[in-house]
Design an enzyme around this catalytic site. Structure first.
Site, PDB file in Angstrom:
ATOM      1  N   GLY B 104      24.865  15.253  -7.761  1.00  0.00           N
ATOM      2  CA  GLY B 104      24.342  15.761  -9.027  1.00  0.00           C
ATOM      3  C   GLY B 104      25.316  16.663  -9.769  1.00  0.00           C
ATOM      4  N   GLU B 110      25.763  25.275  -5.562  1.00  0.00           N
ATOM      5  CA  GLU B 110      24.953  24.959  -4.373  1.00  0.00           C
ATOM      6  C   GLU B 110      25.585  25.535  -3.110  1.00  0.00           C
ATOM      7  OE1 GLU B 110      22.832  20.769  -5.875  1.00  0.00           O
ATOM      8  OE2 GLU B 110      24.527  20.688  -4.470  1.00  0.00           O
ATOM      9  N   LYS B 128      19.448   8.507   3.517  1.00  0.00           N
ATOM     10  CA  LYS B 128      20.597   9.422   3.446  1.00  0.00           C
ATOM     11  C   LYS B 128      21.219   9.700   4.820  1.00  0.00           C
ATOM     12  CE  LYS B 128      19.702   9.719  -0.901  1.00  0.00           C
ATOM     13  NZ  LYS B 128      19.129  10.880  -1.563  1.00  0.00           N
TER      14      LYS B 128
END
Lengths: 233, 233
Positions: B104, B110, B128
């Site tokens: 993203g 993050e 994932k």
């Protein structure tokens, strides 16, 4: 050592370094008061016809402006990602030619350019030499603006005394990259490689002033003349 | 696995993670489609009176906007440099709970928030999971705009196939920090710790998507239900 001595030493170191520049080279152009003498020496050799086809990559907006004034042709690192030679100053230099840099606030681009250079020549007056990094100078640490408090706490937790670098107007000084600088005084640093590793691992630290394994040559000017130190490899 | 299945799995993982939130906590709020369900679940518990005195730190402008819409109280990491719990997604998760993140584009903030958190819970659908990072996803590498060419060459020299992430308009996509993102496809990565070290050493790399030793919990939702993986320490 008087101020005029220091200026003379800086100029001598700069002149010696610029003697290693030859025609056709791509050059990294450092930042700071010693480098300004190197820019002038490069420009003089260009205007005398002694140098041709030089392309320079500046490490700061300040150096970019000065190089333009002097007529040094400029390119970007994205035009030429590998440079032949970079000339830059330092705030502290140890016996292994490891450095503390960043007093001028341009450490991030200075380190990018240093890593992109086949050879880095560092020019200093002799007051910058030290047997242990950190003895005379704090380690500048450029941190993301959202993380200054957390990185201050982190740096304090590993023994640093921290001060945020302020602009003359009294607000935190922003770097060319929009970050802030924490000056981290660790005192004499026992193992700069360990500290380098710890700082490199922190997501909020965008750059720091420990430049290890990067300088091939250090030119030191002082009252006993000029010493040219080279890396033992 | 249909698209509606994936949405359901993301929602299930998010709901399970939000069950670990309790009143008075400071929360890191990740970024991405799975985290959006977590934000909604937090907001629902707040509005029901089941949670109180929550303070959230968003990891992107996108999350900040969504959290404001939902009425989640926000602070900055400089207000509270240590967070109790962060909930975030991931692009790939291995058996040691190491992660690739950054699909993203919010990897820098993050990672800052993850390093500031006492506990990181990662929420993913089961697609994932991977025995080796890099099998399904490239490593996003956020680079200083002046250094994209040099870092592209560097990443290629260590085995990456590089593509620059582009905005829909066809120009390089800028991150929230003004940098660009190189997606570096290494294939299955034999030793993510070595790669992490190499990337951390590059001055032009501002952040990268290898998140090692950070996740304490991974919640995986799939057609066989929800698995809660925890770090073996």
């Amino acid at each position: 050592m008087s101020e005029s001595d220091v200026i003379r030493f800086k100029q001598q170191a700069a002149e010696r370094a610029v003697a290693f520049v030859s025609s056709g080279m791509t050059l990294g152009l450092g930042t700071g008061s010693t480098v300004r003498f190197a820019l002038e020496a490069i420009a003089r050799r260009l205007h005398q016809g002694d140098l041709e086809r030089i392309e320079g990559v500046p490490t700061s907006i300040q150096t970019e402006h000065r190089a333009r004034e002097l007529g040094i042709p400029l390119i970007t690192l994205n035009d030429r990602p590998m440079l032949d030679l970079t000339i830059d100053g330092a705030d502290e230099v140890d016996d292994d030619l490891n450095l503390i840099k960043g007093g001028g606030g341009a450490l991030l681009r200075e380190k990018i350019v240093a890593q992109a250079s086949s050879r880095n020549i560092i020019i200093v007056d002799h007051s910058k030499c030290s047997s242990r990094l950190g003895t005379h100078w704090p380690v500048p640490v450029e941190v993301h603006a959202t993380a200054w408090k957390g990185e201050t706490d982190f740096l304090a937790s590993i023994g640093g005394r921290i001060s945020m670098r302020m602009a003359p107007s009294g607000v935190p000084q922003k770097t060319d990259n929009g970050n802030v600088i924490l000056d981290a005084d660790f005192g004499p640093i026992a193992n700069p490689h360990d500290l380098n590793h710890q700082l490199n691992n922190r997501a909020g630290i965008m750059a720091h002033g420990l430049f290890l394994w990067l300088a091939a040559d250090v030119i030191v000017a002082g009252k006993d003349g000029i010493r040219h130190l080279t890396k033992n490899v």
